[in-house]
Design a protein around this motif. Sequence first.
Motif, PDB file in Angstrom:
ATOM      1  N   SER A 192     -33.774  18.815   6.635  1.00 56.08           N
ATOM      2  CA  SER A 192     -33.845  17.424   6.178  1.00 56.08           C
ATOM      3  C   SER A 192     -34.367  17.317   4.753  1.00 56.08           C
ATOM      4  CB  SER A 192     -34.733  16.610   7.124  1.00 56.08           C
ATOM      5  OG  SER A 192     -36.087  17.018   7.032  1.00 56.08           O
ATOM      6  N   VAL A 193     -35.181  18.276   4.310  1.00 54.66           N
ATOM      7  CA  VAL A 193     -35.681  18.255   2.932  1.00 54.66           C
ATOM      8  C   VAL A 193     -34.513  18.268   1.948  1.00 54.66           C
ATOM      9  CG1 VAL A 193     -36.955  19.568   1.195  1.00 54.66           C
ATOM     10  CG2 VAL A 193     -37.904  19.299   3.491  1.00 54.66           C
ATOM     11  N   PHE A 194     -33.545  19.157   2.178  1.00 51.92           N
ATOM     12  CA  PHE A 194     -32.396  19.266   1.269  1.00 51.92           C
ATOM     13  C   PHE A 194     -31.519  18.011   1.340  1.00 51.92           C
ATOM     14  CE2 PHE A 194     -33.570  23.628   2.419  1.00 51.92           C
ATOM     15  CZ  PHE A 194     -33.770  24.168   1.154  1.00 51.92           C
ATOM     16  N   VAL A 195     -31.336  17.466   2.532  1.00 44.38           N
ATOM     17  CA  VAL A 195     -30.506  16.268   2.672  1.00 44.38           C
ATOM     18  C   VAL A 195     -31.160  15.081   1.971  1.00 44.38           C
ATOM     19  CG1 VAL A 195     -29.514  14.628   4.318  1.00 44.38           C
ATOM     20  CG2 VAL A 195     -29.465  17.081   4.812  1.00 44.38           C
ATOM     21  N   PHE A 196     -32.464  14.881   2.198  1.00 44.83           N
ATOM     22  CA  PHE A 196     -33.158  13.768   1.557  1.00 44.83           C
ATOM     23  C   PHE A 196     -33.179  13.920   0.038  1.00 44.83           C
ATOM     24  CE2 PHE A 196     -35.784  13.307   5.661  1.00 44.83           C
ATOM     25  CZ  PHE A 196     -34.816  12.467   6.194  1.00 44.83           C
ATOM     26  N   TYR A 197     -33.356  15.155  -0.414  1.00 37.35           N
ATOM     27  CA  TYR A 197     -33.370  15.395  -1.863  1.00 37.35           C
ATOM     28  C   TYR A 197     -31.988  15.120  -2.454  1.00 37.35           C
ATOM     29  CZ  TYR A 197     -33.978  17.797  -6.324  1.00 37.35           C
ATOM     30  OH  TYR A 197     -34.026  18.100  -7.652  1.00 37.35           O
ATOM     31  N   ALA A 198     -30.915  15.529  -1.745  1.00 36.57           N
ATOM     32  CA  ALA A 198     -29.556  15.316  -2.260  1.00 36.57           C
ATOM     33  C   ALA A 198     -29.215  13.836  -2.358  1.00 36.57           C
ATOM     34  CB  ALA A 198     -28.544  16.036  -1.364  1.00 36.57           C
ATOM     35  N   PHE A 199     -29.778  13.022  -1.466  1.00 41.10           N
ATOM     36  CA  PHE A 199     -29.499  11.590  -1.489  1.00 41.10           C
ATOM     37  C   PHE A 199     -30.499  10.805  -2.327  1.00 41.10           C
ATOM     38  CE2 PHE A 199     -26.768  12.621   2.076  1.00 41.10           C
ATOM     39  CZ  PHE A 199     -25.736  11.714   1.946  1.00 41.10           C
ATOM     40  N   GLY A 200     -31.409  11.504  -2.984  1.00 49.11           N
ATOM     41  CA  GLY A 200     -32.295  10.855  -3.940  1.00 49.11           C
ATOM     42  C   GLY A 200     -33.454  10.082  -3.348  1.00 49.11           C
TER      43      GLY A 200
ATOM     44  N   SER B 282     -26.733  12.954  10.165  1.00 49.41           N
ATOM     45  CA  SER B 282     -26.545  13.207  11.595  1.00 49.41           C
ATOM     46  C   SER B 282     -25.861  14.545  11.833  1.00 49.41           C
ATOM     47  CB  SER B 282     -25.726  12.084  12.239  1.00 49.41           C
ATOM     48  OG  SER B 282     -26.399  10.847  12.138  1.00 49.41           O
ATOM     49  N   LEU B 283     -24.829  14.823  11.026  1.00 45.52           N
ATOM     50  CA  LEU B 283     -24.080  16.064  11.218  1.00 45.52           C
ATOM     51  C   LEU B 283     -24.853  17.287  10.745  1.00 45.52           C
ATOM     52  CD1 LEU B 283     -20.482  14.960  10.151  1.00 45.52           C
ATOM     53  CD2 LEU B 283     -21.375  15.297  12.462  1.00 45.52           C
ATOM     54  N   VAL B 284     -25.543  17.169   9.609  1.00 48.95           N
ATOM     55  CA  VAL B 284     -26.213  18.331   9.029  1.00 48.95           C
ATOM     56  C   VAL B 284     -27.585  18.566   9.659  1.00 48.95           C
ATOM     57  CG1 VAL B 284     -27.157  19.308   6.903  1.00 48.95           C
ATOM     58  CG2 VAL B 284     -24.971  18.098   6.861  1.00 48.95           C
ATOM     59  N   ILE B 285     -28.367  17.481   9.807  1.00 51.82           N
ATOM     60  CA  ILE B 285     -29.739  17.639  10.292  1.00 51.82           C
ATOM     61  C   ILE B 285     -29.776  17.829  11.802  1.00 51.82           C
ATOM     62  CG2 ILE B 285     -31.976  16.506  10.512  1.00 51.82           C
ATOM     63  CD1 ILE B 285     -31.471  15.123   7.869  1.00 51.82           C
ATOM     64  N   TYR B 286     -28.983  17.056  12.549  1.00 52.81           N
ATOM     65  CA  TYR B 286     -29.127  17.059  14.000  1.00 52.81           C
ATOM     66  C   TYR B 286     -27.962  17.672  14.761  1.00 52.81           C
ATOM     67  CZ  TYR B 286     -33.400  14.451  13.890  1.00 52.81           C
ATOM     68  OH  TYR B 286     -34.695  14.093  13.679  1.00 52.81           O
ATOM     69  N   GLY B 287     -26.833  17.892  14.101  1.00 47.86           N
ATOM     70  CA  GLY B 287     -25.697  18.461  14.824  1.00 47.86           C
ATOM     71  C   GLY B 287     -25.934  19.873  15.319  1.00 47.86           C
ATOM     72  N   PRO B 288     -25.901  20.859  14.397  1.00 51.37           N
ATOM     73  CA  PRO B 288     -26.084  22.254  14.843  1.00 51.37           C
ATOM     74  C   PRO B 288     -27.439  22.544  15.484  1.00 51.37           C
ATOM     75  CG  PRO B 288     -25.122  22.164  12.641  1.00 51.37           C
ATOM     76  CD  PRO B 288     -25.535  20.769  12.982  1.00 51.37           C
ATOM     77  N   PRO B 289     -28.562  22.044  14.946  1.00 50.95           N
ATOM     78  CA  PRO B 289     -29.844  22.375  15.594  1.00 50.95           C
ATOM     79  C   PRO B 289     -29.942  21.884  17.036  1.00 50.95           C
ATOM     80  CG  PRO B 289     -30.234  21.583  13.374  1.00 50.95           C
ATOM     81  CD  PRO B 289     -28.793  21.333  13.666  1.00 50.95           C
TER      82      PRO B 289
END
Length: 203
Positions: A59-67, A117-124
């Motif tokens: 989630s760190v990378f996702v939140f950072y990518a979305f600013g 949803s797909l990156v943070i919660y899908g595979p994990p």
Amino acid sequence: MFFCYFLLADGDRLYCAFLGVIPGDYQPIVNRYAAHLDLILKGVFIGNAYSALIVSVTSVFVFYAFGFTHVLALATLIFIASVIPLFAGYMVLVPLAIVRYFDQGVESASLFFIVSSLVIYGPPELILRPYLTSLKSKIHPMLLMLAFLGGAFVGGIAGFFAAPILLGALVAAYRVYQEQIHPEMVARADPDLRNPAESCRTD
């Protein structure tokens, strides 16, 4: 909190006292059952912790990518929410998507919600959590996934925790039953299987 403290501090003595009231003929079976149950539950909770940590780091990378600002604080909230599998993390993602909707519009909010949803919660949630939990507990990932999902739909948040524990109790009983029928299986048991009664007095 106090109950957990004293359970950790005096848990061995409590178990020994419990074992002392069991008839002597059944003590080895009860002790073996406790050993299997302890290993299974340890695997379930450690697998949950590892999965929550992976979700938090992702989630760190996702939140950072979305600013987003305060990325580490948001990742910490995601970690806490991810301890409860599958749906609890959306208690963080949905408010963030709503805030993004008011700031940047529906397209940006929808893109964030779908990607997170797909990156943070899908595979994990669908792959890593059952796999990591099965490594220690030695329970098939499909059974664990059914326990997590079924417990959630039947018992809500409490079901998330109760269903895997109930599954572990049933599997531990089955393993002890198999060892009674096939004594040679004891020699091939998991090397991490410890003896809970080793701290009990025998004199």
